[in-house]
Scaffold this active site. Sequence first.
Site, mmCIF file in Angstrom:
data_model
loop_
_atom_site.group_PDB
_atom_site.id
_atom_site.type_symbol
_atom_site.label_atom_id
_atom_site.label_comp_id
_atom_site.label_asym_id
_atom_site.label_seq_id
_atom_site.Cartn_x
_atom_site.Cartn_y
_atom_site.Cartn_z
ATOM 1 N N TYR A 76 40.760 29.193 24.538
ATOM 2 C CA TYR A 76 39.635 29.930 25.146
ATOM 3 C C TYR A 76 38.315 29.677 24.403
ATOM 4 O O TYR A 76 38.271 29.624 23.191
ATOM 5 C CB TYR A 76 39.902 31.435 25.150
ATOM 6 C CG TYR A 76 41.072 31.884 26.009
ATOM 7 C CD1 TYR A 76 41.625 31.057 26.980
ATOM 8 C CD2 TYR A 76 41.624 33.149 25.848
ATOM 9 C CE1 TYR A 76 42.699 31.474 27.757
ATOM 10 C CE2 TYR A 76 42.702 33.574 26.622
ATOM 11 C CZ TYR A 76 43.239 32.722 27.571
ATOM 12 O OH TYR A 76 44.301 33.134 28.328
ATOM 13 N N PRO A 83 45.281 40.986 36.626
ATOM 14 C CA PRO A 83 45.704 42.113 37.462
ATOM 15 C C PRO A 83 44.700 42.428 38.574
ATOM 16 O O PRO A 83 45.061 43.063 39.560
ATOM 17 C CB PRO A 83 45.805 43.277 36.462
ATOM 18 C CG PRO A 83 44.902 42.896 35.333
ATOM 19 C CD PRO A 83 45.006 41.405 35.227
ATOM 20 N N ALA A 93 43.050 39.934 40.117
ATOM 21 C CA ALA A 93 42.847 38.639 40.789
ATOM 22 C C ALA A 93 41.516 38.010 40.388
ATOM 23 O O ALA A 93 40.722 37.589 41.228
ATOM 24 C CB ALA A 93 42.957 38.788 42.308
ATOM 25 N N GLY A 136 38.904 39.252 39.488
ATOM 26 C CA GLY A 136 37.710 39.979 39.933
ATOM 27 C C GLY A 136 37.639 40.105 41.446
ATOM 28 O O GLY A 136 36.865 40.901 41.976
ATOM 29 N N LEU A 139 39.743 41.460 43.367
ATOM 30 C CA LEU A 139 40.173 42.804 43.767
ATOM 31 C C LEU A 139 39.182 43.894 43.347
ATOM 32 O O LEU A 139 39.482 45.080 43.487
ATOM 33 C CB LEU A 139 41.571 43.091 43.198
ATOM 34 C CG LEU A 139 42.714 42.490 44.019
ATOM 35 C CD1 LEU A 139 44.020 42.444 43.234
ATOM 36 C CD2 LEU A 139 42.909 43.278 45.319
ATOM 37 N N GLY A 170 36.387 43.744 44.890
ATOM 38 C CA GLY A 170 35.658 43.783 46.155
ATOM 39 C C GLY A 170 34.273 43.165 46.062
ATOM 40 O O GLY A 170 33.505 43.210 47.016
#
Length: 319
Positions: free
Chosen positions: A53, A215, A217, A219, A221, A223
Amino acid sequence: MEYRNLGGTGLRVSNLSLGTMAFGRWIDEQASFDIMDIALDRGINVIDTANFYGKGQDESFKYGTGECEEIVGRYLKGKRNNAVVATKVGLPMGKGPNQQGLSKHHIMQQAEESLRRLQTDWIDLYQVHRFDNSTPLEETLSVLTDLVRQGKVRYIGCSNYAAWQMAKARGISELHGYEHFVSSQSQYNLLSRELESEVAPYCAAEKMGLLIYSPMARGVLSGKYKEKGDMPKDSRAAKGEELIQHYFTDANFEKVAAYKELMDDKDYNLSQFALAWTLNQPAVTSAIVGASKPHHVSQAADISDWKWTDSLKEQVSAI
Ligand SMILES: NC(=O)c1ccc[n+]([C@@H]2O[C@H](COP(=O)([O-])OP(=O)(O)OC[C@H]3O[C@@H](n4cnc5c(N)ncnc54)[C@H](OP(=O)(O)O)[C@@H]3O)[C@@H](O)[C@H]2O)c1
């Protein structure tokens, strides 16, 4: 914050972990420190990183540079015992033939580098980032066992393994008396549920911890993306994240809209709803939240003990 045993071990981990993939890549050191302050303050004790990373906003980023581990190492100076540090090895750290994968050569070299960058004498959970077809599992498990016996690593885990790969590794560990993988780090969220068929039941059956990445996705999820090509300013998609593109399908946008409708009258937001769903799945030990702003961590911590209801479960399954 709720704490759970990491699989069959005695190590207690928070049901929310902090993901650091944004550190040194999409956000700077001070913003990363602010996020870690909130995480530790709210009781999150797992910090998940990887040697790979980092690397600023460079679109040609192909090899890991260790920047993220360095940031985590500087932050944890003087407070190392407050955190369970999970890092990873296996993705390319250079273009040389031995600068990637899970050979003895690469793991030994990278374990020393990770310890140096993290400014620590030990790694709590050392995870192999993905399966390496070109190295015998015996070689990988043997060198990981050496690291545990030397006290440089406390537990070993795998990431992105299929259930058969975990089963094969378990058999080899048992046969040779090597360390066992105590956890799997896998992708799981309301838009990506493949893990339910094999990996989650395998982890439950063998008492392996299950650490969930993405968890929300990446970002999607939250929206914040309404359609393909929609790139809100300051979002990861706008900053060039490639893997998020897999989620940009019409079917997913429809599902996100339906989930949003489902919880419109509630006093939490869609990101929290998606996260709470993951936390409430039976085989899950901890969900790794990928925060890029301090409020992402505090909002996540606010729902860490939220219990999912049967009626919500049914409505979500219908969607
Ligand atoms: N083992 C592996 O192969 C692997 C792969 C991927 C990730 N990981 C690990 O898992 C961690 C988490 O993965 P991820 O970053 O993909 O997780 P994620 O939680 O699905 O996505 C994080 C993104 O969601 C958005 N977000 C989070 N909270 C929000 C909120 N309250 N409101 C609005 N938006 C919110 C942010 O997007 P914006 O930044 O766009 O605002 C954030 O960057 C990583 O940091 C890493 O440690 C491991």
